[in-house]
Write an enzyme that holds these catalytic residues in place. Structure first.
Site, PDB file in Angstrom:
ATOM      1  CB  CYS A   6      10.062  31.352  68.409  1.00 46.47           C
ATOM      2  SG  CYS A   6      11.048  32.875  68.304  1.00 46.47           S
ATOM      3  CG  ASP A  29      21.642  20.998  74.162  1.00 46.18           C
ATOM      4  OD1 ASP A  29      22.044  22.060  73.668  1.00 46.18           O
ATOM      5  OD2 ASP A  29      21.458  19.953  73.480  1.00 46.18           O
ATOM      6  CG  HIS A  45      13.689  35.328  66.662  1.00 47.58           C
ATOM      7  ND1 HIS A  45      13.917  33.969  66.634  1.00 47.58           N
ATOM      8  CD2 HIS A  45      14.380  35.844  65.619  1.00 47.58           C
ATOM      9  CE1 HIS A  45      14.693  33.680  65.594  1.00 47.58           C
ATOM     10  NE2 HIS A  45      14.988  34.800  64.965  1.00 47.58           N
ATOM     11  CG  ASN A  86      28.273  27.224  68.945  1.00 49.93           C
ATOM     12  OD1 ASN A  86      29.421  27.392  69.332  1.00 49.93           O
ATOM     13  ND2 ASN A  86      27.558  26.162  69.286  1.00 49.93           N
ATOM     14  CG  HIS A  97      15.769  32.139  69.456  1.00 52.22           C
ATOM     15  ND1 HIS A  97      14.406  32.386  69.402  1.00 52.22           N
ATOM     16  CD2 HIS A  97      16.179  32.631  70.648  1.00 52.22           C
ATOM     17  CE1 HIS A  97      14.016  33.012  70.502  1.00 52.22           C
ATOM     18  NE2 HIS A  97      15.083  33.161  71.292  1.00 52.22           N
ATOM     19  CG  HIS A  99      21.348  29.014  71.442  1.00 52.90           C
ATOM     20  ND1 HIS A  99      21.045  29.297  70.134  1.00 52.90           N
ATOM     21  CD2 HIS A  99      22.262  28.010  71.411  1.00 52.90           C
ATOM     22  CE1 HIS A  99      21.738  28.499  69.348  1.00 52.90           C
ATOM     23  NE2 HIS A  99      22.502  27.707  70.083  1.00 52.90           N
ATOM     24  CG  HIS A 101      25.527  25.796  73.986  1.00 51.48           C
ATOM     25  ND1 HIS A 101      25.000  24.570  73.663  1.00 51.48           N
ATOM     26  CD2 HIS A 101      25.491  26.530  72.848  1.00 51.48           C
ATOM     27  CE1 HIS A 101      24.669  24.559  72.370  1.00 51.48           C
ATOM     28  NE2 HIS A 101      24.958  25.732  71.855  1.00 51.48           N
TER      29      HIS A 101
HETATM   30  P1  AMP Z   1      23.888  25.511  68.330  1.00 49.26           P
HETATM   31  O1  AMP Z   1      24.556  24.414  67.567  1.00 49.26           O
HETATM   32  O2  AMP Z   1      24.816  26.377  69.109  1.00 49.26           O
HETATM   33  O3  AMP Z   1      22.939  26.313  67.459  1.00 49.26           O
HETATM   34  O4  AMP Z   1      23.043  24.787  69.443  1.00 49.26           O
HETATM   35  C1  AMP Z   1      21.743  24.328  69.294  1.00 49.26           C
HETATM   36  C2  AMP Z   1      21.499  23.390  70.446  1.00 49.26           C
HETATM   37  O5  AMP Z   1      20.121  23.231  70.597  1.00 49.26           O
HETATM   38  C3  AMP Z   1      22.113  21.987  70.274  1.00 49.26           C
HETATM   39  O6  AMP Z   1      23.017  21.739  71.341  1.00 49.26           O
HETATM   40  C4  AMP Z   1      20.891  21.074  70.301  1.00 49.26           C
HETATM   41  O7  AMP Z   1      21.149  19.874  70.991  1.00 49.26           O
HETATM   42  C5  AMP Z   1      19.876  21.916  71.029  1.00 49.26           C
HETATM   43  N1  AMP Z   1      18.494  21.650  70.717  1.00 49.26           N
HETATM   44  C6  AMP Z   1      17.925  21.554  69.478  1.00 49.26           C
HETATM   45  N2  AMP Z   1      16.605  21.344  69.596  1.00 49.26           N
HETATM   46  C7  AMP Z   1      16.325  21.293  70.910  1.00 49.26           C
HETATM   47  C8  AMP Z   1      15.138  21.097  71.670  1.00 49.26           C
HETATM   48  N3  AMP Z   1      13.952  20.911  71.086  1.00 49.26           N
HETATM   49  N4  AMP Z   1      15.230  21.108  73.022  1.00 49.26           N
HETATM   50  C9  AMP Z   1      16.420  21.304  73.620  1.00 49.26           C
HETATM   51  N5  AMP Z   1      17.564  21.508  72.966  1.00 49.26           N
HETATM   52  C10 AMP Z   1      17.523  21.499  71.640  1.00 49.26           C
HETATM   53 ZN    ZN Z   2      13.217  32.373  67.695  1.00 51.89          ZN
END
Ligand code: AMP
Ligand code: ZN
Length: 113
Positions: A6, A29, A45, A86, A97, A99, A101
Site C-alpha cells: 500500500c 521484485d 488492499h 503465495n 497484500h 500479489h 509474481h
Molecule cells: P511473497 O513471499 O509471495 O509474499 O512475496 C513478497 C515479495 O515481495 C518478495 O519476492 C520480495 O522480494 C518482494 N518485495 C518485498 N519488499 C519489496 C519492495 N519494497 N519492492 C519490491 N519488492 C519487494
Molecule cells: Zn496493502
C-alpha cells in the site's frame, strides 16, 4: 494500515515501476529470482487469495490480462513464464497484500520448493 505494498501504491516507498493504471500496479521484485521478475498487485488492499470475493473478483481477470499484454511487450509470450501466488504460511506469503509474481526468461523447475 502498515502494508508495504500500500505504501508503494501511495508512493511512500520507492519502486521500480513497470506499469500502472487506476487499479493495477506492476513493479520489479526487489529480490529477483529470474531475469524478469515483477509483481502485479491490485492498488486496493486485498490481503490474500483468501479474500477474493464476488465483489472484488474482476481485478483478478484484469491482472491476468495485463500479464498477457506485458508478456508480449517484454518478449516472453512465446517462450513462456510462471505466475505465482503465495498464500498464507504454507504458501510462504511474506507480504499480506495480494500479489502475483511473474517470472520469465529462464527455464523454471518443477516441483517448486
Ligand atoms: P511473497 O513471499 O509471495 O509474499 O512475496 C513478497 C515479495 O515481495 C518478495 O519476492 C520480495 O522480494 C518482494 N518485495 C518485498 N519488499 C519489496 C519492495 N519494497 N519492492 C519490491 N519488492 C519487494
Ligand atoms: Zn496493502
Amino acid at each position: 494500515m502498515d502494508c508495504i505494498f500500500c505504501k508503494i501504491v501511495k508512493g511512500e516507498i520507492p519502486s521500480s515501476k513497470v506499469y500502472e493504471d487506476d487499479e493495477i500496479l506492476v513493479f520489479n521484485d526487489l529480490n529477483p529470482q529470474a531475469p524478469i521478475h515483477f509483481l502485479v498487485i491490485p492498488k486496493k488492499h486485498i490481503e490474500s487469495c483468501n479474500y477474493i470475493t464476488e465483489e472484488n473478483k474482476d481485478i483478478v481477470g484484469k491482472i491476468f490480462l495485463k500479464i498477457k499484454e506485458l508478456s508480449k511487450e517484454m518478449g516472453f509470450f512465446e517462450s513462456g513464464y510462471r505466475i505465482i501466488n503465495n498464500c498464507n504460511e504454507d504458501g510462504q506469503q511474506t507480504v499480506k497484500h495480494l500479489h502475483f509474481h511473474v517470472l520469465a526468461k529462464r527455464k523454471m523447475t518443477w516441483p517448486p520448493g
